[in-house]
Motif scaffolding. Sequence first.
Motif, PDB file in Angstrom:
ATOM      1  N   ARG A 202      35.100  27.768  31.628  1.00 12.88           N
ATOM      2  CA  ARG A 202      33.859  28.683  33.275  1.00 12.88           C
ATOM      3  C   ARG A 202      32.763  27.944  33.768  1.00 12.88           C
ATOM      4  O   ARG A 202      32.114  28.571  34.585  1.00 12.88           O
ATOM      5  N   TYR A 205      34.751  27.327  37.046  1.00 13.39           N
ATOM      6  CA  TYR A 205      35.140  28.606  38.231  1.00 13.39           C
ATOM      7  C   TYR A 205      33.480  28.952  37.839  1.00 13.39           C
ATOM      8  O   TYR A 205      33.447  29.675  39.318  1.00 13.39           O
ATOM      9  N   ASP A 212      36.574  30.835  44.009  1.00 10.22           N
ATOM     10  CA  ASP A 212      36.558  32.655  43.900  1.00 10.22           C
ATOM     11  C   ASP A 212      38.358  32.537  44.244  1.00 10.22           C
ATOM     12  O   ASP A 212      39.347  33.954  43.964  1.00 10.22           O
ATOM     13  N   GLY A 215      40.982  32.847  41.218  1.00 12.84           N
ATOM     14  CA  GLY A 215      39.698  33.604  40.877  1.00 12.84           C
ATOM     15  C   GLY A 215      41.147  34.214  40.081  1.00 12.84           C
ATOM     16  O   GLY A 215      40.626  34.309  38.422  1.00 12.84           O
ATOM     17  N   ASP A 216      42.270  34.980  40.605  1.00 14.17           N
ATOM     18  CA  ASP A 216      43.058  35.189  39.438  1.00 14.17           C
ATOM     19  C   ASP A 216      43.548  34.608  38.835  1.00 14.17           C
ATOM     20  O   ASP A 216      44.135  34.881  37.278  1.00 14.17           O
ATOM     21  N   SER A 217      44.520  33.324  38.853  1.00 13.10           N
ATOM     22  CA  SER A 217      44.943  32.676  38.228  1.00 13.10           C
ATOM     23  C   SER A 217      43.856  31.532  37.170  1.00 13.10           C
ATOM     24  O   SER A 217      44.080  31.853  36.055  1.00 13.10           O
ATOM     25  N   SER A 219      41.546  33.446  35.554  1.00 13.03           N
ATOM     26  CA  SER A 219      41.027  33.995  35.142  1.00 13.03           C
ATOM     27  C   SER A 219      42.516  34.394  33.683  1.00 13.03           C
ATOM     28  O   SER A 219      41.752  34.265  32.660  1.00 13.03           O
ATOM     29  N   GLY A 220      43.475  34.006  34.603  1.00 13.19           N
ATOM     30  CA  GLY A 220      44.417  34.478  33.375  1.00 13.19           C
ATOM     31  C   GLY A 220      44.165  32.520  32.918  1.00 13.19           C
ATOM     32  O   GLY A 220      45.534  33.276  31.069  1.00 13.19           O
ATOM     33  N   ILE A 222      42.192  31.125  31.354  1.00 14.58           N
ATOM     34  CA  ILE A 222      41.143  31.054  30.657  1.00 14.58           C
ATOM     35  C   ILE A 222      41.126  32.636  29.463  1.00 14.58           C
ATOM     36  O   ILE A 222      40.915  31.968  28.179  1.00 14.58           O
ATOM     37  N   ALA A 223      41.910  34.315  30.133  1.00 15.04           N
ATOM     38  CA  ALA A 223      42.792  34.345  28.525  1.00 15.04           C
ATOM     39  C   ALA A 223      43.352  33.880  27.668  1.00 15.04           C
ATOM     40  O   ALA A 223      43.626  33.738  27.254  1.00 15.04           O
ATOM     41  N   GLU A 226      41.448  32.023  25.387  1.00 12.89           N
ATOM     42  CA  GLU A 226      40.868  32.539  24.762  1.00 12.89           C
ATOM     43  C   GLU A 226      41.520  33.107  23.478  1.00 12.89           C
ATOM     44  O   GLU A 226      41.600  33.526  22.853  1.00 12.89           O
TER      45      GLU A 226
END
Length: 279
Positions: A202, A205, A212, A215-217, A219-220, A222-223, A226
């Motif tokens: 976090r 990025y 940026d 960003g998509d990868s 976010s994946g 990190i998700a 999580e």
Amino acid sequence: ESETKSRGEELAALAKAKEVIAEATGAGASFLQVARSQLASGADLQNYAAVRLVRDLARKERSGALAQLASRMAAALHVRGGDVFAKVRGLITDMISKLEAEAEAEATKKAYCDKELKETSEKKEDKTDRIEKLSTKIEQAAAKSAKLKEEVAALEAELAALTKSQAEMDKLRLEQKETFTASKAELEKGLEGLKLALQVLREYYGAEASHDKAGDSASGIIALIEVCESDFAKNLAEITTEEESAAAEYEDMTKANEIEKAAKDQDVKYKVKEAKELD
């Protein structure tokens, strides 16, 4: 009883002999006159009949006293001078008095013996009753003691089973706690690592605008992390709850076992003591 009967027959014979002499002398004839006629009169015959009667009875009853009386009567008849009939009657009267005295003494003795026999019999019956009662009590005590010993054996078997069960519970609880401790450490370590990874990602990025494009990868990733963090936290909470529940159940069962063991130990103690008192 046979001796009393024999004495009664002696008395009857003596009374008969006395009666014979009385009849012989009832006419007032003097013995001196009879003696001179040398058994010529009926009085002499009756007098000797009395002697024979006593002698026969002595043989029949095997009585030394009667045999002695018969001899003394016969001797008196051969003595010249004096009132021979009076002498014979005196001998018979003396013998009758003696026999009556003996009969009275025998009756007194028999009454005493009967009394003692009755008392002895009553005492024997009383002791027999007491023995029977004591025997019954002993049998009852033995039966109760045997029952108590059976109950003690059953209680001791239950205590042994309880001890074994508690030992198995202790072992299982220890294994559960060791498993929980190891699992908790691993989950906490993993959870800490996931949290650290999320923090790093976090910060990375979020700090550089050049990131940026990824960003998509990012976010994946990190998700995903999580989700893993949530699973770890959930698993940690679940095993903690299970551990607390298992520990509480163990404590409750252990306490119940302790109470049951104490009660049964006390029961065994009292039953063993009571059985020993009955033996």
